[in-house]
Design an enzyme around this catalytic site. Structure first.
Site, PDB file in Angstrom:
ATOM      1  N   LYS A 185      25.575  48.182  29.584  1.00  0.00           N
ATOM      2  CA  LYS A 185      25.717  46.929  28.963  1.00  0.00           C
ATOM      3  C   LYS A 185      24.897  45.802  29.246  1.00  0.00           C
ATOM      4  CE  LYS A 185      29.678  45.844  31.955  1.00  0.00           C
ATOM      5  NZ  LYS A 185      30.073  47.150  32.403  1.00  0.00           N
ATOM      6  N   LYS A 216      19.375  54.194  32.525  1.00  0.00           N
ATOM      7  CA  LYS A 216      20.799  54.443  32.190  1.00  0.00           C
ATOM      8  C   LYS A 216      21.270  53.477  30.848  1.00  0.00           C
ATOM      9  CE  LYS A 216      24.297  52.869  34.439  1.00  0.00           C
ATOM     10  NZ  LYS A 216      25.890  52.496  34.808  1.00  0.00           N
ATOM     11  N   LYS A 272      21.789  45.388  40.901  1.00  0.00           N
ATOM     12  CA  LYS A 272      22.456  44.287  40.071  1.00  0.00           C
ATOM     13  C   LYS A 272      21.962  42.790  40.637  1.00  0.00           C
ATOM     14  CE  LYS A 272      26.094  46.583  37.827  1.00  0.00           C
ATOM     15  NZ  LYS A 272      27.413  46.742  37.562  1.00  0.00           N
TER      16      LYS A 272
HETATM   17  N1  AQP Z   1      25.141  55.422  30.795  1.00  0.00           N
HETATM   18  C1  AQP Z   1      26.449  56.142  31.307  1.00  0.00           C
HETATM   19  N2  AQP Z   1      26.550  57.242  31.303  1.00  0.00           N
HETATM   20  C2  AQP Z   1      27.655  57.792  31.597  1.00  0.00           C
HETATM   21  N3  AQP Z   1      28.569  57.149  32.533  1.00  0.00           N
HETATM   22  C3  AQP Z   1      28.349  55.834  32.638  1.00  0.00           C
HETATM   23  N4  AQP Z   1      29.181  54.998  33.021  1.00  0.00           N
HETATM   24  C4  AQP Z   1      28.861  53.907  32.799  1.00  0.00           C
HETATM   25  N5  AQP Z   1      27.538  53.913  32.100  1.00  0.00           N
HETATM   26  C5  AQP Z   1      27.397  55.161  31.999  1.00  0.00           C
HETATM   27  C6  AQP Z   1      30.854  54.912  33.651  1.00  0.00           C
HETATM   28  O1  AQP Z   1      31.527  54.329  33.046  1.00  0.00           O
HETATM   29  C7  AQP Z   1      32.717  53.879  34.062  1.00  0.00           C
HETATM   30  C8  AQP Z   1      32.891  52.542  33.974  1.00  0.00           C
HETATM   31  O2  AQP Z   1      31.848  51.633  34.080  1.00  0.00           O
HETATM   32  P1  AQP Z   1      31.999  50.043  34.394  1.00  0.00           P
HETATM   33  O3  AQP Z   1      32.105  49.348  33.146  1.00  0.00           O
HETATM   34  O4  AQP Z   1      32.908  49.821  35.458  1.00  0.00           O
HETATM   35  O5  AQP Z   1      30.391  49.652  35.428  1.00  0.00           O
HETATM   36  P2  AQP Z   1      29.064  50.087  34.982  1.00  0.00           P
HETATM   37  O6  AQP Z   1      29.110  51.420  35.540  1.00  0.00           O
HETATM   38  O7  AQP Z   1      28.499  48.822  35.609  1.00  0.00           O
HETATM   39  O8  AQP Z   1      28.910  50.046  33.471  1.00  0.00           O
HETATM   40  P3  AQP Z   1      27.406  49.440  32.896  1.00  0.00           P
HETATM   41  O9  AQP Z   1      27.357  49.515  31.420  1.00  0.00           O
HETATM   42  O10 AQP Z   1      26.434  50.228  33.407  1.00  0.00           O
HETATM   43  O11 AQP Z   1      27.273  48.210  33.156  1.00  0.00           O
HETATM   44  P4  AQP Z   1      26.163  47.181  33.869  1.00  0.00           P
HETATM   45  O12 AQP Z   1      25.028  47.270  32.810  1.00  0.00           O
HETATM   46  O13 AQP Z   1      26.872  45.926  34.195  1.00  0.00           O
HETATM   47  O14 AQP Z   1      25.542  48.062  35.135  1.00  0.00           O
HETATM   48  C9  AQP Z   1      32.061  54.338  35.177  1.00  0.00           C
HETATM   49  O15 AQP Z   1      32.720  55.825  35.434  1.00  0.00           O
HETATM   50  C10 AQP Z   1      30.846  54.481  34.757  1.00  0.00           C
HETATM   51  O16 AQP Z   1      30.237  55.780  36.008  1.00  0.00           O
END
Ligand code: AQP
Length: 348
Positions: free
Chosen positions: A212, A209, A125
């Site tokens: 967002k 992965k 990140k």
């Molecule tokens: N691609 C994914 N597949 C399965 N689970 C996922 N999670 C996130 N992406 C996937 C799960 O969603 C929960 C909440 O995630 P979060 O919003 O707190 O943070 P994150 O993991 O940082 O989500 P993003 O979309 O991947 O954000 P960015 O792009 O900022 O890194 C968690 O349980 C996560 O495991």
């Protein structure tokens, strides 16, 4: 990482399930299948479920102040629309319970710099300019440990990407229990990483992965996408030219095919083997429309209910206020015990 967590937990308290999603809006299919859908399934498991909106975590990267409250409500709306019931589960905004930040500070003094230096999510990140990242982004997993241990949660349903952070939580719990001579005070929580969709991959790249922060909107299905957008994105999803195989083993080396089969399985509550028993031998020309139909069928009611709730947020606010009160009661009791163990002054 230290080997503290190989010591069996002496914790004897009740089972508690806890998880959260950042208040950064923009929920996608990965969050739905890897988190939301599983929280709802765990609601019937016989242990209390605590689900929070991680707004303290969200501000580790810049959030527009006039949008953050709406983003918090949007995640809460997603919880309610997916089927979390505020009468059975504790749903609350993290910042409404100050004990999260209080315990995080104490854990900042328990966690070791070397442990945080190994966290791959910070490296991903912060990118090439880590000196410009916020200190909060670096200590993000310490706050996450506080979120979990405040409620003495024993199980944490998360996506595969959170496994390393959960290991850190276990190390912090074990070190705290040892340092303050309080065996079994904190549980060593177990990550619950189960099901066919613990890591939903990008629709444009089966090795990345679904996220967002991916600049390509075509890479993900957003919970705000309508039926046409979902169908178009699945139709354009990257695949290989082969037909679907008959067995799961034969998906090896075909990340895009594996991803679409896993998504289908998770949406239909089937195993990938069951999906291949039906679609094996067929091309993507037949499989993609079936997947699109299933995705629209599963997501449309959630999206519609989220819209209804967001149009009049009073129901969301009632659920959050009730949850915050319930959560604060438990969290404050834990912090009071922690302060005693650490040796802080308290009123005689
Ligand atoms: N691609 C994914 N597949 C399965 N689970 C996922 N999670 C996130 N992406 C996937 C799960 O969603 C929960 C909440 O995630 P979060 O919003 O707190 O943070 P994150 O993991 O940082 O989500 P993003 O979309 O991947 O954000 P960015 O792009 O900022 O890194 C968690 O349980 C996560 O495991």
């Amino acid at each position: 990482m230290t080997d503290l967590t190989s010591t069996p937990s002496a914790y004897t308290g009740p089972r508690r399930i806890l998880s959260g999603i950042q208040a950064s809006g923009a929920l996608h299919l990965g969050n739905y299948l890897g988190a939301l859908k599983r929280f709802v399934a765990l609601q019937g498991e016989g242990a209390p479920v605590f689900v929070f909106v991680a707004d303290l975590h969200a501000i580790t990267v810049w959030q527009e102040p006039d949008k953050l409250q709406a983003q918090t409500r949007e995640i809460a709306a997603a919880y309610l629309a997916s089927g979390l019931d505020p009468a059975r589960s504790v749903i609350f905004p993290q910042s409404a319970v100050p004990a999260h930040a209080e315990l995080a500070w104490i854990f900042n003094c328990v966690a070791r710099l070397g442990w945080l230096d190994r966290m791959t999510q910070f490296k991903e990140k912060s990118g090439k300019h880590k000196e410009r990242a916020s200190v909060g982004l670096y200590t993000y997993p310490v706050l996450q440990a506080a979120d979990i241990l405040l409620y003495k949660a024993t199980e944490v349903p998360v996506g595969d990407d959170q496994k390393q952070h959960l290991e850190l939580t276990r190390d912090i719990a074990a070190k705290f229990n040892t340092d303050f001579n309080a065996p079994g005070f904190f549980p060593l929580p177990e990550p619950v990483i189960q099901g066919p969709a613990t890591r939903v991959m990008s629709l444009r790249d089966g090795q990345a992965k679904m996220s967002k922060s991916d600049p390509s909107d075509q890479s993900r299905i957003n919970l705000t996408d309508d039926a046409d957008a979902i169908t178009a994105k699945i139709k354009k999803a990257r695949t290989d030219p082969e037909a679907l195989p008959e067995t799961v083993e034969a998906l090896e080396g075909r990340p895009e095919a594996r991803n679409l089969v896993s998504i289908y399985a998770a949406l239909a509550d089937q195993t990938p083997a069951e999906v291949l028993a039906r679609f094996g031998g067929q091309g993507f020309g037949a499989f993609k429309p079936a997947l699109a139909e299933l995705a629209v069928e599963a997501l449309a009611p959630v999206t519609a209910e989220m819209r209804r709730l967001m149009a009049d947020p009073a129901e969301i606010d009632r659920a959050l206020a009730r949850g915050a009160e319930q959560a604060a009661g438990i969290a404050e009791a834990t912090v009071a015990e922690v302060k005693d163990l650490v040796g802080f002054w308290h009123r005689p």
